[in-house]
Scaffold this active site. Structure first.
Site, PDB file in Angstrom:
ATOM      1  N   GLY A  98       0.820  -1.211   0.000  1.00 19.42           N
ATOM      2  CA  GLY A  98       0.000   0.000   0.000  1.00 19.42           C
ATOM      3  C   GLY A  98       0.850   1.255   0.000  1.00 19.42           C
ATOM      4  O   GLY A  98       1.904   1.320   0.628  1.00 19.42           O
ATOM      5  N   GLY A 117       1.173   3.838   4.019  1.00 18.57           N
ATOM      6  CA  GLY A 117       2.213   3.039   3.370  1.00 18.57           C
ATOM      7  C   GLY A 117       3.256   3.890   2.660  1.00 18.57           C
ATOM      8  O   GLY A 117       4.460   3.590   2.697  1.00 18.57           O
ATOM      9  N   ARG A 151     -19.785  12.875  13.643  1.00 15.66           N
ATOM     10  CA  ARG A 151     -20.428  12.182  12.527  1.00 15.66           C
ATOM     11  C   ARG A 151     -21.512  11.194  12.916  1.00 15.66           C
ATOM     12  O   ARG A 151     -22.553  11.133  12.278  1.00 15.66           O
ATOM     13  CB  ARG A 151     -19.351  11.414  11.758  1.00 15.66           C
ATOM     14  CG  ARG A 151     -18.439  12.363  11.103  1.00 15.66           C
ATOM     15  CD  ARG A 151     -17.335  11.671  10.407  1.00 15.66           C
ATOM     16  NE  ARG A 151     -16.542  12.707   9.774  1.00 15.66           N
ATOM     17  CZ  ARG A 151     -15.424  12.489   9.141  1.00 15.66           C
ATOM     18  NH1 ARG A 151     -14.937  11.274   9.047  1.00 15.66           N
ATOM     19  NH2 ARG A 151     -14.783  13.486   8.591  1.00 15.66           N
ATOM     20  N   HIS A 187     -18.356   5.239   5.071  1.00 10.69           N
ATOM     21  CA  HIS A 187     -17.230   6.094   4.761  1.00 10.69           C
ATOM     22  C   HIS A 187     -15.888   5.526   5.208  1.00 10.69           C
ATOM     23  O   HIS A 187     -14.884   5.617   4.502  1.00 10.69           O
ATOM     24  CB  HIS A 187     -17.481   7.431   5.448  1.00 10.69           C
ATOM     25  CG  HIS A 187     -16.375   8.406   5.282  1.00 10.69           C
ATOM     26  ND1 HIS A 187     -15.927   8.809   4.057  1.00 10.69           N
ATOM     27  CD2 HIS A 187     -15.609   9.058   6.187  1.00 10.69           C
ATOM     28  CE1 HIS A 187     -14.943   9.682   4.218  1.00 10.69           C
ATOM     29  NE2 HIS A 187     -14.725   9.831   5.492  1.00 10.69           N
ATOM     30  N   ARG A 200     -14.673   7.724  14.405  1.00 14.36           N
ATOM     31  CA  ARG A 200     -13.506   8.544  14.081  1.00 14.36           C
ATOM     32  C   ARG A 200     -13.941   9.986  13.898  1.00 14.36           C
ATOM     33  O   ARG A 200     -14.833  10.277  13.122  1.00 14.36           O
ATOM     34  CB  ARG A 200     -12.837   8.062  12.794  1.00 14.36           C
ATOM     35  CG  ARG A 200     -11.742   9.010  12.322  1.00 14.36           C
ATOM     36  CD  ARG A 200     -11.004   8.468  11.139  1.00 14.36           C
ATOM     37  NE  ARG A 200     -11.743   8.514   9.902  1.00 14.36           N
ATOM     38  CZ  ARG A 200     -11.876   9.606   9.128  1.00 14.36           C
ATOM     39  NH1 ARG A 200     -11.336  10.744   9.490  1.00 14.36           N
ATOM     40  NH2 ARG A 200     -12.550   9.538   8.010  1.00 14.36           N
ATOM     41  N   LEU A 227      -6.189  11.006   8.416  1.00 13.02           N
ATOM     42  CA  LEU A 227      -4.958  11.426   7.758  1.00 13.02           C
ATOM     43  C   LEU A 227      -3.852  11.544   8.805  1.00 13.02           C
ATOM     44  O   LEU A 227      -2.713  11.128   8.597  1.00 13.02           O
ATOM     45  CB  LEU A 227      -5.153  12.777   7.063  1.00 13.02           C
ATOM     46  CG  LEU A 227      -6.263  12.820   6.010  1.00 13.02           C
ATOM     47  CD1 LEU A 227      -6.302  14.195   5.338  1.00 13.02           C
ATOM     48  CD2 LEU A 227      -6.044  11.748   4.953  1.00 13.02           C
TER      49      LEU A 227
HETATM   50  C1  FAD Z   1     -13.953  10.876   0.201  1.00 17.51           C
HETATM   51  C2  FAD Z   1     -13.140  10.762   1.436  1.00 17.51           C
HETATM   52  C3  FAD Z   1     -12.759  11.892   2.134  1.00 17.51           C
HETATM   53  C4  FAD Z   1     -11.979  11.793   3.274  1.00 17.51           C
HETATM   54  N1  FAD Z   1     -11.611  12.935   3.923  1.00 17.51           N
HETATM   55  C5  FAD Z   1     -10.809  12.842   5.005  1.00 17.51           C
HETATM   56  C6  FAD Z   1     -10.365  14.032   5.666  1.00 17.51           C
HETATM   57  O1  FAD Z   1     -10.679  15.132   5.276  1.00 17.51           O
HETATM   58  N2  FAD Z   1      -9.551  13.897   6.735  1.00 17.51           N
HETATM   59  C7  FAD Z   1      -9.170  12.681   7.193  1.00 17.51           C
HETATM   60  O2  FAD Z   1      -8.421  12.626   8.164  1.00 17.51           O
HETATM   61  N3  FAD Z   1      -9.567  11.546   6.579  1.00 17.51           N
HETATM   62  C8  FAD Z   1     -10.376  11.594   5.499  1.00 17.51           C
HETATM   63  N4  FAD Z   1     -10.783  10.442   4.881  1.00 17.51           N
HETATM   64  C9  FAD Z   1     -10.289   9.143   5.356  1.00 17.51           C
HETATM   65  C10 FAD Z   1      -8.875   8.907   4.859  1.00 17.51           C
HETATM   66  O3  FAD Z   1      -8.733   9.403   3.561  1.00 17.51           O
HETATM   67  C11 FAD Z   1      -8.465   7.451   4.826  1.00 17.51           C
HETATM   68  O4  FAD Z   1      -8.845   6.825   5.994  1.00 17.51           O
HETATM   69  C12 FAD Z   1      -6.971   7.329   4.703  1.00 17.51           C
HETATM   70  O5  FAD Z   1      -6.513   8.080   3.623  1.00 17.51           O
HETATM   71  C13 FAD Z   1      -6.522   5.897   4.569  1.00 17.51           C
HETATM   72  O6  FAD Z   1      -5.143   5.887   4.287  1.00 17.51           O
HETATM   73  P1  FAD Z   1      -4.323   4.550   4.201  1.00 17.51           P
HETATM   74  O7  FAD Z   1      -2.937   4.950   3.870  1.00 17.51           O
HETATM   75  O8  FAD Z   1      -4.523   3.764   5.436  1.00 17.51           O
HETATM   76  O9  FAD Z   1      -4.964   3.718   3.020  1.00 17.51           O
HETATM   77  P2  FAD Z   1      -5.252   4.045   1.483  1.00 17.51           P
HETATM   78  O10 FAD Z   1      -4.975   5.448   1.126  1.00 17.51           O
HETATM   79  O11 FAD Z   1      -6.604   3.488   1.209  1.00 17.51           O
HETATM   80  O12 FAD Z   1      -4.183   3.204   0.722  1.00 17.51           O
HETATM   81  C14 FAD Z   1      -4.297   1.820   0.532  1.00 17.51           C
HETATM   82  C15 FAD Z   1      -3.174   1.362  -0.330  1.00 17.51           C
HETATM   83  O13 FAD Z   1      -3.102  -0.043  -0.294  1.00 17.51           O
HETATM   84  C16 FAD Z   1      -3.017  -0.563  -1.587  1.00 17.51           C
HETATM   85  N5  FAD Z   1      -3.592  -1.896  -1.543  1.00 17.51           N
HETATM   86  C17 FAD Z   1      -4.769  -2.277  -0.999  1.00 17.51           C
HETATM   87  N6  FAD Z   1      -4.923  -3.599  -1.095  1.00 17.51           N
HETATM   88  C18 FAD Z   1      -3.817  -4.063  -1.688  1.00 17.51           C
HETATM   89  C19 FAD Z   1      -3.382  -5.362  -2.065  1.00 17.51           C
HETATM   90  N7  FAD Z   1      -4.094  -6.453  -1.799  1.00 17.51           N
HETATM   91  N8  FAD Z   1      -2.182  -5.477  -2.683  1.00 17.51           N
HETATM   92  C20 FAD Z   1      -1.424  -4.372  -2.960  1.00 17.51           C
HETATM   93  N9  FAD Z   1      -1.787  -3.145  -2.611  1.00 17.51           N
HETATM   94  C21 FAD Z   1      -2.971  -2.988  -1.985  1.00 17.51           C
HETATM   95  C22 FAD Z   1      -3.673   0.413  -2.492  1.00 17.51           C
HETATM   96  O14 FAD Z   1      -3.140   0.284  -3.781  1.00 17.51           O
HETATM   97  C23 FAD Z   1      -3.281   1.727  -1.811  1.00 17.51           C
HETATM   98  O15 FAD Z   1      -2.006   2.101  -2.265  1.00 17.51           O
HETATM   99  C24 FAD Z   1     -11.577  10.534   3.737  1.00 17.51           C
HETATM  100  C25 FAD Z   1     -11.973   9.399   3.051  1.00 17.51           C
HETATM  101  C26 FAD Z   1     -12.770   9.506   1.928  1.00 17.51           C
HETATM  102  C27 FAD Z   1     -13.236   8.260   1.259  1.00 17.51           C
END
Ligand code: FAD
Ligand code: SF4
Ligand code: FES
Lengths: 640, 245
Positions: A47, A52, A337, A408, A442, A448
Site C-alpha cells: 500500500g 504506506g 459524525r 465512509h 472517528r 490522515l
Molecule cells: C472521500 C473521502 C474523504 C476523506 N476525507 C478525510 C479528511 O478530510 N480527513 C481525514 O483525516 N480523513 C479523510 N478520509 C479518510 C482517509 O482518507 C483514509 O482513511 C486514509 O486516507 C486511509 O489511508 P491509508 O494509507 O490507510 O490507506 P489508502 O490510502 O486506502 O491506501 C491503501 C493502499 O493499499 C493498496 N492496496 C490495498 N490492497 C492491496 C493489495 N491487496 N495489494 C497491494 N496493494 C494494496 C492500495 O493500492 C493503496 O495504495 C476521507 C476518506 C474519503 C473516502
C-alpha cells in the site's frame, strides 16, 4: 451464535508510567539497527496511501531495503488522495485553548471510550510533527495573509485545529508522501511494484516473512520474501458496495493475513458519514462525500411537517426544522459524525426526508451567502459545490444541497499492539488497515493524522526494534510453496466456474444486505437475518459466479471476483461482532440499546473492551482486550 | 437512452487493436460515463467475452487514474472534467460515441483503454520533490509563505497526473504535467535550494522518456481537468534556461 471465547489479551506492550512520557520511553527503549546492517534487512510494504507511502519513504531513507506494492498504476493514486477536509494537529496556533491533552481528550471521547489511551495520546503528540514534516516537503496548506498557516474547525471539535489545502487536503498530503517515496525509489532504497496485488501472506516459523502477489498486467504469481511485512492496505468500507471509498478499495490483504493468524479487531465499527450526495439510482457504483467542513457554514434542516413535498423556496422559515441546532445547541451543525448521521436517519424515518425516496436532508448555504457573500462562499467551498452540481445537475448556490449519510470509513481492522505489530510477529499494520486509534467512531480530520503518524513516526521506530532483535533464520520453502498453491487454486476455481451472475452483481446484493441489516442501525433480529443470508449467498456465489478471461492477462473481472469472495467472509465476521456487542457505541448503534432521547447507550460494565477475533475453521474465537481509562473519565457522551 | 459505442479493443501491447461496435440500452442520464461502461461490461462478462479494460479508482475526479479519448477529445468534450465525472446527461439519445485510449509513444497501451503512464513517475524521480528526511523538520511557522504564493503553488499542485495533456498534444509533449510540478515547488521557499537542479533534471527526464517538444498549441490546457494554465510552461522554461546557463 457461532463463536467461542478464548484467552483475553493482557499485554498491549504500552509502556507504563505517566501518559506523556510513554512514547519517549518506548522510543528510548527500542533497539537500534546498525546502519551497515539496515541495507541487508528487507521490509515489504503493501500500500502506498498516506500510511504506506510515508512508511516506505521513511524506511527507505533510514537505509532499509524496502519493496513496496500497490494495485494502482502509480503510488500517487492511493485512496488517500480523495480526502477532502483536512488534518488535525494540536499546534494551538490560534491560541484558542488547544493542546496535546485536549486533542487526546477529544479523540478518546469522540471514539466513545473504545480506544486505547496510550495510543491516542501518542497520536496527539506526534500530530504536531506531521504538519512540520508536510510543510517542509512543500505541501501547500492554506495560509493567512500574514503568511502563517490557516486552520478551521471540524465536526466534533470546538477548537480550530484542522489544517487544510482547500478541499484537497488528502491529495496534497499524499503527493508529499509520494514525492518522498519517489525520491527513495530514485535513490534505490525502495523498489516499487505498481499494478500488483497481494494475495497471501507467507508465514515461516510463526513469523511474517513475505507475500504472494499477482502481477495484474501479466497475471504472473510472484513470491517476495522479507524480514518483516507492513500492511497499509486501507479500509474495507466497500463491503457495503456503495460507499465513499475508491472502487478498488478492498479487504483482501488484511483478510488473507487474518486467515493466516492475525486477529481482526472490532470489525463491526463502521463510520457512516453524514454529508454525502444521496443515492440516485440502481446503477450507481459509488457515493460521493461532500466534505464535512461544509457544516461550518451550511445549516442542516428538513421540513417540520412529514410528507411536505413543496419545493424548497415555498417552505417558510418557521416551517423548517434546523434539527441539529435544535437538539444539540452547544455544537449545532458541528456535532460528530455518528450523531449527525443518526439524526438525519431519524428525521427521514419520521417521513420528513427530502428528495427522491425521502432519503435526504437539506444542507443550506442561503444564510452563509447572505452573511459572507457568494464570492467568499465560493472561495471556501467552490470545488465542492462544483462537484455537487456535476453529479446532481442542481446548482447549490441557488437551492440547498441534499445530503444523506453513507458508509465512509472503517474503524475496525487488524489488531495491533502499541508497536503497531499484529498478533503475527513481524507483521505490522498501519493506517486505516489497523484498528487502533479511533475507538468506535472517528472524528473528522483524524484518519490522515493517524496514517501519517504511523508511517512517518511510529512504525519506523518500532519496526527497527523488531528487526534489531533478529535475524529470524531461513524461510521455510514449504510454507512459501503452500501459500503460492493456495493462491493459484483460488484463481483457478473462480475462472473455471461457468455460472450465470457476475461478481459485481453478488457484491451489490451483499452490500444491500449489509446496509440494511448491519448498517447505520442494527438489531438482534436484523443481524441474525444477515447471518442466515450471508452464508447462503456466499455458497451461491461460489457455485454460480461467472468470471471471464484468463489467469495470465490483465483481467479486471478476476480481480473483482477475488475481492468479493473476501468481502463475503468479512461481512459474516462483521455481523457476528455487531451481534455480540449488545451495546451502542460510536458508529455501532444497536437499536435495543438507546436512552429515552434516542441517544446511543453504552454499556461500560460489559463492553469496555476491544473485540479481537481469531480465525478458526470452526468459527471465530473472541479475545477481549480490556480498556482502562486512567486519564479521561468515562462518561456518557453528550453534545447538547 | 440508447447508445452506440465504438470502443478500441486491444488484447495486449503486441496486439494491433481495432474498433469494435457495441450497443448499450437503457442508459440513465444520471449515470457517469464509467457507470455506463460498467453496464456494458456486466453484459460482456455474462456473454463470456472479455470486458473492456479501463483504469479508474476514486470515481470523483481526484486520483487521475481514469482517462480515455471520447469522440476525439481526452476525457470528452465537457471542460475541466475527468471521465469519471462526465455524466450521460451530456449526450444525446442514440448518439454514436467513440472511445479510445490515450495515444502517445511514451504511454504504451497495456490493454484496451489502459495505458502505461509510469514515465510520469520517472519524471518525478528525477527531482520532483524537496529533499527532507522524516522526523526533523523545523516548526511549520518558522517559514511564513505569502498567501498569494501558497495559493499559486496550490493551483499548480492540483495536477492529478492523468496524462490527458499528453494525449491531446499533437507532439505528445508532457510539458504541462512537468511544468505543473516544477511550478508548484518553485513558488515555495521550501523548493528554492533545489530549484535549478530540479528543473534541469525533470525536463531532461521528460525528453529522455520520448515525450515531444512543446510548440505552444495549447491543446493540453484545453483538456486538462484541473485547469492547469499554459503559463506554468513558461515558468518551467524560464527555470530550465536559468538552470542550464
Ligand atoms: C472521500 C473521502 C474523504 C476523506 N476525507 C478525510 C479528511 O478530510 N480527513 C481525514 O483525516 N480523513 C479523510 N478520509 C479518510 C482517509 O482518507 C483514509 O482513511 C486514509 O486516507 C486511509 O489511508 P491509508 O494509507 O490507510 O490507506 P489508502 O490510502 O486506502 O491506501 C491503501 C493502499 O493499499 C493498496 N492496496 C490495498 N490492497 C492491496 C493489495 N491487496 N495489494 C497491494 N496493494 C494494496 C492500495 O493500492 C493503496 O495504495 C476521507 C476518506 C474519503 C473516502
Ligand atoms: S496537467 Fe492536467 S491534463 Fe496534464 S496530467 Fe496534470 S491534470 Fe492531467
Ligand atoms: S477515477 Fe479517479 S479521477 Fe477518475
Amino acid at each position: 451464535m457461532r463463536y467461542t471465547e478464548g484467552e483475553p489479551i493482557r499485554d498491549t506492550k504500552a509502556p507504563e508510567g505517566p501518559i506523556e512520557d510513554r512514547w519517549e520511553k518506548r522510543k528510548f527503549g527500542a533497539k537500534l539497527v546498525n546502519p551497515a546492517n539496515k541495507r541487508k534487512l528487507n521490509v515489504i510494504v503493501i500500500g502506498t496511501g498516506l500510511a504506506g507511502g510515508s512508511a516506505a519513504a521513511t524506511l527507505g531513507e533510514l537505509g532499509y531495503n524496502v519493496t513496496s506494492f500497490c494495485y494502482q498504476d502509480t503510488p500517487r493514486r492511493a485512496h488517500s488522495i480523495a480526502a477532502q477536509g483536512g488534518i488535525n494537529a494540536a499546534k494551538n496556533y490560534r491560541g484558542d485553548g488547544d493542546s496535546i491533552y485536549r486533542l487526546f481528550y477529544d479523540t478518546v471521547k469522540g471514539g466513545d471510550f473504545r480506544a486505547r489511551e496510550s495510543n491516542v495520546y501518542r497520536l496527539a503528540q506526534v500530530s504536531v510533527n506531521i504538519i512540520d514534516q508536510a510543510v517542509a516537503q512543500g505541501v501547500p496548506f492554506a495560509r493567512e495573509y500574514g503568511g502563517l498557516l490557516d486552520t478551521r474547525s471540524f465536526g466534533g471539535a470546538q477548537v480550530s485545529r484542522t489544517f487544510y489545502a482547500r478541499g484537497q487536503t488528502g491529495q496534497q498530503l499524499l503527493l508529499g508522501a509520494y514525492q518522498a517515496l519517489e525520491r527513495q525509489i530514485a535513490a534505490g532504497t525502495v523498489k516499487m511494484h505498481t499494478r500488483h496485488e497481494m494475495l497471501d501472506l507467507i508465514i515461516s516459523d510463526g513469523r511474517a516473512r513475505g507475500v504472494i502477489v499477482r502481477d495484474m498486467v501479466t497475471g504472473e504469481i510472484e513470491r517476495h520474501l522479507a524480514d518483516a511485512v507492513v500492511l497499509a492496505s486501507g479500509g474495507y468500507g466497500n463491503v457495503f458496495f456503495l460507499s465513499t471509498n475508491a472502487k478498488g478499495c478492498n479487504t483482501t490483504a488484511i483478510w488473507r493475513a487474518h486467515r493466516r493468524g492475525a486477529m481482526f479487531a472490532n470489525p463491526c465499527y463502521t463510520q457512516i458519514h453524514p454529508t454525502c450526495i444521496p443515492v440516485s439510482g440502481e446503477y450507481q457504483s459509488k457515493l460521493t462525500l461532500m466534505s464535512e467542513s461544509l457544516r461550518n457554514d451550511g445549516r442542516v434542516w428538513v421540513p417540520v411537517k412529514a410528507g411536505d413535498d413543496r419545493p424548497v423556496s415555498q417552505i417558510p422559515e418557521d416551517e423548517r426544522d434546523y434539527y441539529l441546532e435544535r437538539i444539540y445547541p452547544a455544537f449545532g451543525n458541528l456535532v460528530p459524525r455518528d450523531i449527525a448521521s443518526r439524526a438525519a436517519k431519524n428525521v427521514c424515518d419520521e417521513g420528513r426526508g427530502v428528495g427522491p425516496g425521502g432519503l435526504g436532508v437539506y444542507l443550506d448555504f442561503a444564510d452563509a451567502i447572505k452573511r459572507l457573500g457568494r464570492d467568499a462562499v465560493e472561495k471556501k467551498y467552490g470545488n465542492l459545490f462544483e462537484m455537487y452540481e456535476r453529479i446532481t445537475g442542481e446548482d447549490p448556490y441557488t437551492q440547498p444541497m441534499r445530503i444523506y449519510p453513507a458508509v465512509h470509513y472503517t474503524m475496525g481492522g487488524l489488531w495491533v499492539d502499541y508497536d503497531l505489530q499484529s498478533t503475527i510477529p513481524g507483521l505490522f499494520v498501519i493506517g486505516e488497515a489497523n484498528f487502533s486509534d479511533h475507538g468506535a467512531n472517528r472524528l473528522g480530520a483524524s484518519a490522515l493524522m493517524q496514517g501519517l503518524a504511523d508511517g512517518y513516526f511510529v512504525l519506523p521506530t518500532t519496526i527497527g526494534d523488531y528487526l534489531a532483535n533478529g535475524p529470524y533464520g531461513e524461510i521455510d520453502e514449504e510454507a512459501v510453496a503452500e501459500a503460492e498453491i493456495a493462491v493459484r487454486e483460488k484463481i483457478d476455481r473462480l475462472l473455471s466456474n461457468n455460472g450465470t451472475r457476475t461478481a459485481d452483481s453478488y457484491h451489490r446484493e451483499l452490500g444491500k444486505l449489509m446496509w440494511e441489516y448491519c448498517g447505520m442501525e442494527r438489531t438482534e433480529e436484523s443481524l441474525r437475518k444477515a447471518l442466515e443470508r450471508i452464508p447462503e449467498l456466499r455458497e451461491e456465489f461460489w457455485k454460480n459466479v461467472k468470471v471471464s478471461g484468463e489467469a495470465d492477462e490483465l483481467n479486471q473481472a478476476l480481480e473483482r471476483a477475488g475481492r468479493v469472495a473476501d468481502f463475503f467472509d468479512l461481512a459474516e465476521l462483521m455481523c457476528i461482532d455487531a451481534l455480540h456487542r449488545t451495546e451502542s457505541c460510536g458508529g455501532h448503534f444497536r437499536a435495543e440499546s438507546q436512552d429515552a432521547d434516542g441517544e446511543a447507550l453504552r454499556d461500560d460494565e460489559h463492553f469496555a473492551y476491544v473485540a479481537a477475533w481469531e480465525y478458526g475453521e470452526q468459527g471465530p474465537v473472541l479475545h477481549k482486550e480490556d480498556l482502562d481509562y486512567d486519564y479521561v473519565k468515562m462518561s456518557q457522551r453528550s453534545y447538547k | 437512452m440508447n447508445l452506440t459505442l465504438k470502443v478500441w479493443r486491444q488484447k495486449s501491447p503486441e496486439d494491433k487493436g481495432r474498433m469494435v461496435t457495441y450497443r448499450v440500452e437503457d442508459v440513465s442520464p444520471d449515470m457517469s460515463f464509467l457507470e455506463m461502461l460498467d453496464v456494458l461490461n456486466e453484459r460482456l462478462i455474462l456473454e463470456g467475452d472479455d470486458p473492456v479494460a479501463f483504469d479508474h479508482d476514486c470515481r470523483e475526479g481526484i486520483c487521475g487514474m481514469c482517462g480515455m479519448v471520447i469522440n476525439g477529445v481526452a476525457h470528452g468534450e465537457q471542460v475541466a472534467t475527468t471521465t469519471c465525472q462526465l455524466h450521460m446527461r451530456h449526450f444525446e439519445d442514440n448518439a454514436v460515441i467513440t472511445i479510445e485510449p490515450w495515444r502517445a509513444a511514451p504511454f504504451p497501451v497495456v490493454k484496451d483503454l489502459v495505458v502505461d503512464r509510469s514515465a510520469f513517475d520517472r519524471i518525478i524521480q528525477a527531482g520532483g520533490f524537496v529533499s527532507v528526511p522524516a522526523g526533523s523538520a523545523p516548526d511549520a511557522h518558522s517559514l511564513p509563505v505569502k498567501k498569494v504564493d501558497a495559493d499559486a503553488a496550490f493551483d499548480a499542485a492540483t495536477c492529478i497526473g492523468c496524462g490527458a495533456c499528453v494525449a491531446a498534444c499533437p507532439n505528445g509533449s508532457a510539458s504541462l504535467f512537468t511544468a505543473a510540478k516544477i511550478t508548484h515547488l518553485s513558488l515555495l521557499p521550501q523548493g528554492q535550494p533545489e530549484r535549478d537542479s530540479r528543473a534541469k533534471a525533470m525536463v531532461e527526464q521528460m525528453d529522455a522518456e520520448g515525450f515531444g517538444g512543446c510548440t505552444n498549441t495549447g491543446e493540453c490546457t484545453a483538456v486538462c481537468p484541473k485547469g492547469i494554465p499554459l503559463d506554468t510552461i513558461a515558468q518551467m522554461n524560464r527555470d530550465y534556461l536559468k538552470a542550464s546557463k
